[in-house]
Design a protein around this motif. Structure first.
Motif, PDB file in Angstrom:
ATOM      1  N   GLN A 132       1.334 -85.632  10.357  1.00  0.00           N
ATOM      2  CA  GLN A 132       2.400 -84.632  10.364  1.00  0.00           C
ATOM      3  C   GLN A 132       3.164 -84.687  11.689  1.00  0.00           C
ATOM      4  N   LYS A 133       4.456 -84.455  11.610  1.00  0.00           N
ATOM      5  CA  LYS A 133       5.315 -84.513  12.798  1.00  0.00           C
ATOM      6  C   LYS A 133       6.012 -83.164  12.999  1.00  0.00           C
ATOM      7  N   LEU A 134       5.995 -82.717  14.223  1.00  0.00           N
ATOM      8  CA  LEU A 134       6.640 -81.457  14.588  1.00  0.00           C
ATOM      9  C   LEU A 134       8.051 -81.746  15.080  1.00  0.00           C
ATOM     10  N   HIS A 135       9.039 -81.270  14.316  1.00  0.00           N
ATOM     11  CA  HIS A 135      10.447 -81.487  14.646  1.00  0.00           C
ATOM     12  C   HIS A 135      11.069 -80.192  15.161  1.00  0.00           C
ATOM     13  N   VAL A 136      11.960 -80.341  16.121  1.00  0.00           N
ATOM     14  CA  VAL A 136      12.706 -79.226  16.694  1.00  0.00           C
ATOM     15  C   VAL A 136      14.172 -79.363  16.305  1.00  0.00           C
ATOM     16  N   VAL A 137      14.780 -78.264  15.890  1.00  0.00           N
ATOM     17  CA  VAL A 137      16.206 -78.253  15.549  1.00  0.00           C
ATOM     18  C   VAL A 137      16.932 -77.441  16.617  1.00  0.00           C
ATOM     19  N   ARG A 138      17.957 -78.068  17.199  1.00  0.00           N
ATOM     20  CA  ARG A 138      18.705 -77.428  18.288  1.00  0.00           C
ATOM     21  C   ARG A 138      20.182 -77.299  17.943  1.00  0.00           C
ATOM     22  N   ASP A 139      20.765 -76.243  18.448  1.00  0.00           N
ATOM     23  CA  ASP A 139      22.215 -76.094  18.503  1.00  0.00           C
ATOM     24  C   ASP A 139      22.569 -76.230  19.978  1.00  0.00           C
ATOM     25  N   ALA A 140      23.088 -77.399  20.338  1.00  0.00           N
ATOM     26  CA  ALA A 140      23.254 -77.762  21.756  1.00  0.00           C
ATOM     27  C   ALA A 140      21.873 -77.731  22.414  1.00  0.00           C
ATOM     28  N   THR A 141      21.659 -76.858  23.385  1.00  0.00           N
ATOM     29  CA  THR A 141      20.347 -76.811  24.045  1.00  0.00           C
ATOM     30  C   THR A 141      19.443 -75.699  23.490  1.00  0.00           C
ATOM     31  N   ARG A 142      19.975 -74.925  22.577  1.00  0.00           N
ATOM     32  CA  ARG A 142      19.234 -73.776  22.042  1.00  0.00           C
ATOM     33  C   ARG A 142      18.326 -74.198  20.892  1.00  0.00           C
ATOM     34  N   ILE A 143      17.033 -73.899  20.983  1.00  0.00           N
ATOM     35  CA  ILE A 143      16.103 -74.160  19.884  1.00  0.00           C
ATOM     36  C   ILE A 143      16.262 -73.052  18.844  1.00  0.00           C
ATOM     37  N   VAL A 144      16.623 -73.464  17.624  1.00  0.00           N
ATOM     38  CA  VAL A 144      16.843 -72.473  16.568  1.00  0.00           C
ATOM     39  C   VAL A 144      15.803 -72.562  15.458  1.00  0.00           C
ATOM     40  N   SER A 145      15.026 -73.667  15.397  1.00  0.00           N
ATOM     41  CA  SER A 145      14.085 -73.808  14.295  1.00  0.00           C
ATOM     42  C   SER A 145      13.073 -74.908  14.604  1.00  0.00           C
ATOM     43  N   PHE A 146      11.971 -74.888  13.864  1.00  0.00           N
ATOM     44  CA  PHE A 146      11.050 -76.024  13.876  1.00  0.00           C
ATOM     45  C   PHE A 146      10.575 -76.307  12.456  1.00  0.00           C
ATOM     46  N   PHE A 147      10.205 -77.551  12.198  1.00  0.00           N
ATOM     47  CA  PHE A 147       9.661 -77.989  10.918  1.00  0.00           C
ATOM     48  C   PHE A 147       8.478 -78.910  11.187  1.00  0.00           C
ATOM     49  N   ILE A 148       7.369 -78.676  10.492  1.00  0.00           N
ATOM     50  CA  ILE A 148       6.260 -79.630  10.485  1.00  0.00           C
ATOM     51  C   ILE A 148       6.367 -80.432   9.198  1.00  0.00           C
ATOM     52  N   ALA A 203      10.213 -72.591  10.278  1.00  0.00           N
ATOM     53  CA  ALA A 203      10.617 -71.240  10.656  1.00  0.00           C
ATOM     54  C   ALA A 203      11.931 -71.285  11.407  1.00  0.00           C
ATOM     55  N   LEU A 204      12.714 -70.254  11.194  1.00  0.00           N
ATOM     56  CA  LEU A 204      13.923 -70.019  11.976  1.00  0.00           C
ATOM     57  C   LEU A 204      13.569 -69.036  13.080  1.00  0.00           C
ATOM     58  N   ALA A 205      14.012 -69.331  14.285  1.00  0.00           N
ATOM     59  CA  ALA A 205      13.724 -68.431  15.406  1.00  0.00           C
ATOM     60  C   ALA A 205      14.228 -67.024  15.088  1.00  0.00           C
ATOM     61  N   PRO A 206      13.445 -66.004  15.355  1.00  0.00           N
ATOM     62  CA  PRO A 206      13.890 -64.636  15.047  1.00  0.00           C
ATOM     63  C   PRO A 206      15.250 -64.289  15.647  1.00  0.00           C
ATOM     64  N   ASP A 207      15.546 -64.786  16.857  1.00  0.00           N
ATOM     65  CA  ASP A 207      16.832 -64.451  17.475  1.00  0.00           C
ATOM     66  C   ASP A 207      17.988 -65.275  16.919  1.00  0.00           C
ATOM     67  N   ALA A 208      17.683 -66.205  15.986  1.00  0.00           N
ATOM     68  CA  ALA A 208      18.727 -66.996  15.332  1.00  0.00           C
ATOM     69  C   ALA A 208      18.979 -66.546  13.900  1.00  0.00           C
ATOM     70  N   GLN A 209      18.207 -65.587  13.434  1.00  0.00           N
ATOM     71  CA  GLN A 209      18.361 -65.126  12.059  1.00  0.00           C
ATOM     72  C   GLN A 209      19.592 -64.241  11.924  1.00  0.00           C
ATOM     73  N   GLY A 210      20.202 -64.302  10.734  1.00  0.00           N
ATOM     74  CA  GLY A 210      21.395 -63.509  10.482  1.00  0.00           C
ATOM     75  C   GLY A 210      22.653 -64.046  11.138  1.00  0.00           C
ATOM     76  N   GLN A 211      22.610 -65.307  11.583  1.00  0.00           N
ATOM     77  CA  GLN A 211      23.765 -65.909  12.253  1.00  0.00           C
ATOM     78  C   GLN A 211      24.278 -67.161  11.524  1.00  0.00           C
ATOM     79  N   GLY A 212      23.855 -67.338  10.285  1.00  0.00           N
ATOM     80  CA  GLY A 212      24.327 -68.477   9.500  1.00  0.00           C
ATOM     81  C   GLY A 212      23.583 -69.771   9.748  1.00  0.00           C
ATOM     82  N   TYR A 213      22.472 -69.710  10.462  1.00  0.00           N
ATOM     83  CA  TYR A 213      21.745 -70.937  10.769  1.00  0.00           C
ATOM     84  C   TYR A 213      20.891 -71.448   9.601  1.00  0.00           C
ATOM     85  N   GLY A 214      20.445 -70.567   8.719  1.00  0.00           N
ATOM     86  CA  GLY A 214      19.523 -70.974   7.670  1.00  0.00           C
ATOM     87  C   GLY A 214      20.006 -72.170   6.877  1.00  0.00           C
TER      88      GLY A 214
END
Length: 254
Positions: free
Chosen positions: A157-173, A188-199
């Protein structure tokens, strides 16, 4: 271990990853089939082994139509906890409508781990360890944090990080299976990124990654009470196979 009688078939195993956070032995029933009228007596063999080990929690996941089995479990003090769906997307039918969406995906680095562990400790509010009122909710948070910590060094399994520029908004295993299925074990979507259209952007980005990895399909698992994300999967063209039921038995503490 296994129980194989004319009336009942069961297999079960220990769950050391759950024991690590619970602080007591945890078992999971991995297969179960009621065959005859004596099943309620035969299951006592399993219960004796459970008690001998001092298990504090037993979980069982059954196909949605296994009602003989679910009723037997409920008769033996198991409680229904959740319904789980398996979303699937056939990439060959999905076309080329997915892309990076202005986001960047990379494998997690050591410097990312504090942020990812913080997300893992806050993002999962619909899962069974948190929803079962008989369990300490802190167990759930620690369980997912351990999962993310292990994801960085897992063999498959690989742990991936999703960024918007330098901001981490999500991770996927993520794991690529032998049949060219890209399986999303945990995301998971970072709690502080929820409700901002990132999903939708993040999920589209990860489907694009699966396409580039040569996956034939993308699969995952989600609980029915997570309605917002169920809708997200549906809007992206995922279909849902028959659901499964999860049951917990929890030892009463004095």
């Amino acid at each position: 271990d296994r129980l194989d009688s004319p009336s009942l078939y069961m297999t079960w195993s220990e769950a050391p990853w759950d024991q690590a956070v619970c602080g007591f032995p945890v078992l999971q029933i991995t297969d179960m089939e009621v065959r005859g009228a004596s099943a309620s007596e035969d299951i006592r063999v399993f219960e004796a082994e459970r008690d001998r080990m001092g298990a504090g929690l037993v979980s069982c996941r059954l196909p949605h139509d296994r009602l003989h089995e679910s009723m037997l479990l409920e008769d033996r003090s198991f409680r229904f906890i959740e319904m789980v769906y398996r979303p699937e997307l056939e990439i060959s039918r999905a076309g080329n409508r997915f892309g990076p969406e202005g986001l960047v995906v990379s494998l997690a680095a050591d410097d990312d781990m504090p942020t990812l562990l913080a997300i893992a400790g806050q993002a999962f509010r619909n899962e069974r360890f948190r929803m079962d009122p008989r369990l300490n909710p802190a167990i759930s948070d620690l369980r997912y944090q351990n999962w993310v910590a292990d994801g960085q060094r897992h063999a498959r399994q690989k742990l991936h990080v999703v960024r918007d520029a330098t901001r981490i908004v999500s991770f996927f295993i993520v794991e690529m299976l032998a049949d060219d299925t890209c399986y999303w074990h945990l995301n998971a979507l970072a709690p502080d990124a929820q409700g901002q259209g990132y999903g939708r952007r993040v999920w589209s980005c990860m489907i694009d990654l699966a396409q580039r990895m040569g996956a034939r399909q993308v699969c995952s698992s989600i609980v029915a009470r997570n309605v917002r994300v169920l809708g997200l999967y549906a809007s992206l063209g995922f279909r849902f196979t028959a659901p499964a039921m999860t049951f917990h038995w929890v030892r009463r503490r004095p």
